[in-house]
Design a protein around this motif. Structure first.
Motif, short mmCIF file in Angstrom:
data_model
loop_
_atom_site.label_atom_id
_atom_site.label_comp_id
_atom_site.label_asym_id
_atom_site.label_seq_id
_atom_site.Cartn_x
_atom_site.Cartn_y
_atom_site.Cartn_z
N ALA A 5 57.95 49.86 75.88
CA ALA A 5 58.33 50.63 74.69
C ALA A 5 57.80 49.85 73.51
O ALA A 5 57.77 48.63 73.53
N PRO A 6 57.35 50.54 72.48
CA PRO A 6 56.67 49.83 71.40
C PRO A 6 57.62 49.16 70.41
O PRO A 6 57.19 48.37 69.60
N ALA A 9 58.03 45.16 68.76
CA ALA A 9 56.59 44.96 68.63
C ALA A 9 56.26 43.53 68.24
O ALA A 9 56.98 42.94 67.45
N PRO A 10 55.22 42.97 68.79
CA PRO A 10 54.78 41.65 68.36
C PRO A 10 54.26 41.74 66.94
O PRO A 10 53.66 42.74 66.56
N ALA A 11 54.52 40.71 66.16
CA ALA A 11 54.13 40.76 64.76
C ALA A 11 52.69 40.33 64.59
O ALA A 11 52.37 39.43 63.82
N THR A 12 51.79 40.98 65.33
CA THR A 12 50.38 40.64 65.19
C THR A 12 49.87 41.16 63.86
O THR A 12 50.25 42.23 63.42
N GLU A 13 49.03 40.40 63.24
CA GLU A 13 48.44 40.84 61.98
C GLU A 13 47.36 41.86 62.31
O GLU A 13 46.48 41.63 63.13
N VAL A 14 47.47 43.02 61.69
CA VAL A 14 46.51 44.06 61.97
C VAL A 14 45.33 43.90 61.01
O VAL A 14 45.52 43.86 59.80
N PRO A 15 44.13 43.80 61.54
CA PRO A 15 42.99 43.67 60.65
C PRO A 15 42.77 44.97 59.87
O PRO A 15 42.83 46.06 60.44
N ARG A 16 42.58 44.85 58.59
CA ARG A 16 42.37 46.04 57.77
C ARG A 16 40.87 46.32 57.72
O ARG A 16 40.08 45.45 57.43
N SER A 17 40.53 47.56 57.98
CA SER A 17 39.11 47.89 58.05
C SER A 17 38.63 48.34 56.69
O SER A 17 39.40 48.60 55.78
N THR A 20 40.09 51.79 55.48
CA THR A 20 41.43 51.74 54.91
C THR A 20 41.39 51.18 53.51
O THR A 20 41.99 51.71 52.59
N VAL A 23 40.16 53.69 51.01
CA VAL A 23 41.11 54.74 50.66
C VAL A 23 42.24 54.18 49.80
O VAL A 23 42.62 54.74 48.78
N ARG A 341 31.74 55.99 58.69
CA ARG A 341 32.42 54.96 59.47
C ARG A 341 32.59 55.42 60.92
O ARG A 341 32.33 54.69 61.84
N ALA B 128 52.09 47.25 63.66
CA ALA B 128 51.88 46.38 64.82
C ALA B 128 52.03 47.18 66.12
O ALA B 128 51.23 47.04 67.05
N ALA B 129 53.07 48.03 66.17
CA ALA B 129 53.28 48.83 67.37
C ALA B 129 52.10 49.76 67.62
O ALA B 129 51.67 49.97 68.76
N ASP B 142 41.95 51.86 63.29
CA ASP B 142 42.77 51.12 62.34
C ASP B 142 44.07 51.88 62.07
O ASP B 142 44.03 53.01 61.60
N ASP B 167 57.41 57.05 75.29
CA ASP B 167 57.53 56.95 76.74
C ASP B 167 57.56 58.31 77.42
O ASP B 167 58.41 58.56 78.29
#
Lengths: 346, 505
Positions: A5-6, A9-17, A20, A23, A341, B128-129, B142, B167
């Motif tokens: 289940a999401p 969630a791990p606090a991974t840093e999301v790369p901004r493209s 994004t 916009v 893109r 993140a999710a 993205d 799910d």
């Protein structure tokens, strides 16, 4: 799909493209652009007339914008859901007179303001019910309620008039007073604005207003209570128009059956100039507030520069068309950039 | 393929003796269906067989008149799409339903965003999710990008991510591949296989039979709202499946007649539209069907639009019967005998709220006008004539086009253009999204037209259709013609090689 289940969630840093960022920048730019136009206009006026930005001058600018900012904030919520409320001018008028009548009879100012807000909420409720349950186009429904509310107002008020002399002195003083150059009324409007903006960005129901304006059918399929949300938007819009009515009374002290006539069009102009898109789903209340500030300031700028005020309407119109044209061009550019893109990513 | 008997006897979702009527139309009659965990189940049937009604009942959009929906063996009633979603059923419609103004992350988690204190949305956790979901699906999107401008394939990925996020145990896909290119279909199937291995049940609807055989384990066939069969696909042939769907042996899907090609009817020379297509030259002769193949976005539709004059060209020339056409003037193209049946029939081919009669009549306004006024009688007889010739199935000719099924709508578009008596007919994806029975009819019609001396240019992404119908195949890749392959040498491999730019033929 019994896997993870999401939610945790791990606090991974999301790369901004780049897409994004582009916009994001465009939308921030949209609001910055109005601010820039406003500042340039003020700067030029100040150069032409050094009296313009005196303490009283600044106070007048803010006071003039206050009421429009309040109504435009409410209107933005409705426009974001792909609807419109044309009855705000009538609501403002009837609320102002109701609050005035109550105060005339020696009422408490706080209760008077509450009364105006409640009356506005009532008008918003009627609009919201008609639009959300009746499935009738908002433009037509609120055009109808515009006339109905104005009609009731006229019958009730007749040729009566409320003047500052009828009102408690404290109420009128509050309407024109402030902390140095910042009027109390402007602080109220600012507080409302900040709360509305925070709500729209950080609360689920706020985001759902954008969602249902962006794609009503998808909103229904996503299980969003579309009718409730639209109803809420109208109630808030009506309530803010009512509050604006009470503040109008405090500021001008003068209300009759014609108060607020034609105001809805100014409000809609401010919202659109501020970048709230009429087809719903995008824009911000800050933008709408800046639009309101820009439009009302023109009223002060032209006389200060010695230009006849007959030009005000024409200039408002030009700004409106300009804003829509800019939005359109920017939208096309953004679409093209996003497409490119996609193509790169295959 | 997983066999249901191996995975346990209780279907995750089942329909039992389900019936649903709309007015006098019985859309579903006593239909039963069982979906087991870990299977990909095909739902087959012609347009109007009741597939859409069945899906919408499972999705909680429609409520059945009779019969039951069983969730894990327990009778359940879905009052709304949200009910079905909460029960773990996700539907991916052919046209994804996203919020264009909102970010991908918001699209996925709308209404269910992770929260912080005081009920505020946790934007960071949402993003993140979303990134985690994208990673699981093996795609690079993205999370903060707005959904506006995403390709249909990416939009479907977002929809699948949405299903994963809550799910979903049952995934219903309604013609997900209709607008996808070959590689996008492959990516989608990869995702579907992964989901199956993870124990989801997938209900898969497609008009492309080869896809059904490629990915599905069992198939349930509907015809005229009734259940025909529910059986394993193993050991079945495409002909078997078609017979169940159509209820008779289909004469032939590609009834191509051999016709001696006549003189050149359409000649396109070095046609260029900057940034769209470059140096495109070809001829189409009377009696010929020329296929124009290529991947979506190769510029095929754009060439057709320029030839017909909807878009201007920057260089080159177009001749019909030796007369040069004016750049950017559809009316002169029509007068010269050119007709274009566009790709998107709903948006470009038809006025959906107008009657069948008037839609067909639209191209004939010049001939049915007398003294500046419409001759309604002439319009009606002309329209009826064509509707009958093309065997359009309708209740009354005055009904609006929107009441017709997709296949019949396509016939109306064809009728509208055939009524102009064209010398050159350009058809763009003539059978996309229409059922096998109607598809065969459209093919028969095109073949007959060619036999009557019409020059036909057929744009299609359906390779078997191109191979089955075309005398010659032109292939486009990234705005250029890369190959011209005669019928005898055209194979899936040779066409795909040229379409992907892998080899010059």
């Amino acid at each position: 799909m019994t896997v993870t289940a999401p939610t945790p969630a791990p606090a991974t840093e999301v790369p901004r493209s780049s897409g994004t960022r582009l916009v994001d920048r465009v939308f921030k730019m949209r609001e910055l652009a109005i601010l820039a136009v406003f500042l340039v206009m003020i700067a030029i006026t100040q150069m032409g007339n050094s009296e313009f930005l005196s303490e009283q001058g600044i106070k007048d600018l803010l006071l003039n914008a206050t009421i429009l900012v309040l109504v435009a904030t409410g209107q933005s919520l409705v426009v974001i859901t792909r609807n419109v409320d044309l009855s705000v001018g009538s609501t403002l008028g009837v609320s102002a007179f109701a609050a005035g009548t109550y105060l005339q009879g020696g009422g408490n100012p706080v209760v008077a303001v509450l009364l105006a807000v409640l009356l506005g909420i009532g008008c918003g409720l009627v609009n919201g019910l008609l639009v959300s349950l009746g499935q009738v186009p908002a433009l037509v429904v609120t055009l109808g309620t515009l006339y109905i509310i104005r009609g009731i107002d006229s019958i009730w008020v007749g040729s009566r008039q409320i003047t500052a002399a009828d009102l408690p002195g404290g109420f009128v003083d509050f309407g024109s007073g402030g902390i140095s150059a910042v009027p109390y009324l402007a602080l109220i409007a600012l507080a409302v604005l900040v709360v509305a903006a925070y709500y729209l960005k950080h609360f689920g129901s706020g985001r759902e207003l954008y969602a249902l304006g962006s794609n009503p059918e998808a909103a229904r399929l996503a299980g969003i209570p579309v009718r409730n949300r639209i109803l809420t938007a109208y109630i808030v819009c009506g309530g803010l128009a009512g509050l604006a009515g009470a503040l109008y009374l405090a500021r001008f002290g003068n209300v009759d059956s014609g108060t607020g006539t034609g105001y809805e069009l100014t409000v809609v102009s401010a919202v659109v100039v501020g970048g709230v898109v009429f087809t719903g789903g995008s824009g911000s209340v800050y933008g709408a507030a800046l639009g309101a500030l820009l439009l009302t300031s023109i009223n002060s700028v032209l006389p200060a520069l010695g230009v006849s005020s007959v030009w005000v309407l024409a200039i408002n119109g030009i700004l409106l068309i300009l804003a829509i044209a800019v939005d359109r061009i920017v939208a096309l550019r953004v679409a093209a950039a996003l497409k490119k893109r996609n193509a790169r990513h295959g | 393929m997983t066999h249901p008997s191996d995975t346990g006897p209780t279907p995750v979702l089942a329909l039992k003796d389900l019936s649903k009527s709309f007015g006098a139309v019985r859309a579903l009659r006593d239909v039963s269906l069982e979906l087991f965990p870990g299977e990909v189940h095909a739902l087959a049937g012609e347009n109007g067989a009741g597939k859409s009604t069945l899906i919408k009942t499972l999705a909680g959009v429609h409520r059945p008149d009779a019969g039951q929906v069983l969730l894990d063996g327990e009778p359940t009633v879905f009052h709304s799409p949200a009910d079905a979603r909460d029960a773990g059923i996700a539907v991916i419609y052919q046209e994804p339903t996203l919020f264009p103004d909102l970010s991908i992350a918001e699209n996925i988690f709308m209404g269910r965003q992770p929260r912080r204190a005081l009920g505020r949305i946790d934007h960071k956790a949402t993003h993140a999710a979303t990134a985690t979901l994208m990673k699981r699906l093996g795609v690079e999107l993205d999370p903060e990008r707005p959904a506006r401008g995403l390709s249909i394939a990416d939009q479907q990925i977002v929809e699948i991510a949405k299903a994963l996020s809550f799910d979903a145990r049952v995934l219903i896909m309604d013609e997900p591949t209709a607008a996808l290119t070959g590689s996008e279909v492959a990516r989608l199937f990869g995702v579907v296989r992964t989901l199956r291995e993870q124990g989801s049940a997938v209900l898969f609807i497609s008009h492309r039979l080869e896809e059904i055989f490629q990915i599905c384990g069992r198939v349930t066939t509907l015809r005229d709202g009734a259940l025909i069969s529910s059986e394993p696909l193993e050991g079945m042939t495409e002909d078997d499946l078609v017979r169940r769907m159509v209820g008779r042996d289909l004469d032939e899907l590609y009834p191509k007649q051999d016709v001696e090609a006549g003189e050149v009817a359409l000649s396109v020379r070095r046609l260029t539209r900057e940034g769209v297509f470059t140096d495109v030259s070809f001829d189409v002769r009377r009696g010929e069907i020329v296929g124009l193949a290529g991947l979506v976005g190769a510029g095929r539709t754009e060439v057709a639009r320029s030839v017909f004059g909807v878009d201007r060209w920057d260089a080159g020339e177009v001749e019909v019967d030796g007369h040069a056409l004016t750049n950017g003037a559809p009316s002169t193209a029509m007068a010269a005998g050119l007709a274009l049946v566009p790709e998107d029939r709903r948006a470009q081919g038809l006025v959906m709220d107008m009657s069948i009669e008037r839609n067909i009549g639209l191209t004939g306004l010049r001939t049915t006008v007398r003294a500046g006024l419409m001759d309604r009688g002439a319009e009606r007889s002309r329209s009826l004539d064509w509707a009958v010739k093309l065997q359009v199935k309708y209740a009354r000719i005055a009904d609006t086009v929107s009441t017709l099924s997709g296949g019949n709508q396509q016939k109306v578009v064809l009728a509208k253009w055939l009524a102009t008596g064209p010398k050159v007919l350009i058809v763009d994806e003539p059978t996309r999204g229409i059922d096998v029975g109607t598809k065969a009819e459209v093919h028969r019609l095109l073949s007959e037209l060619a036999a009557d001396g019409v020059a036909v240019l057929m744009i299609s992404s359906d390779l078997p259709e191109i191979l089955g119908m075309a005398d010659r195949v032109l292939v486009m890749h990234e705005g250029r013609l890369t190959a011209e392959i005669p019928r005898s040498e055209a194979t899936e491999e040779s066409v795909m090689a040229a379409a992907t730019g892998r080899a010059a033929a």
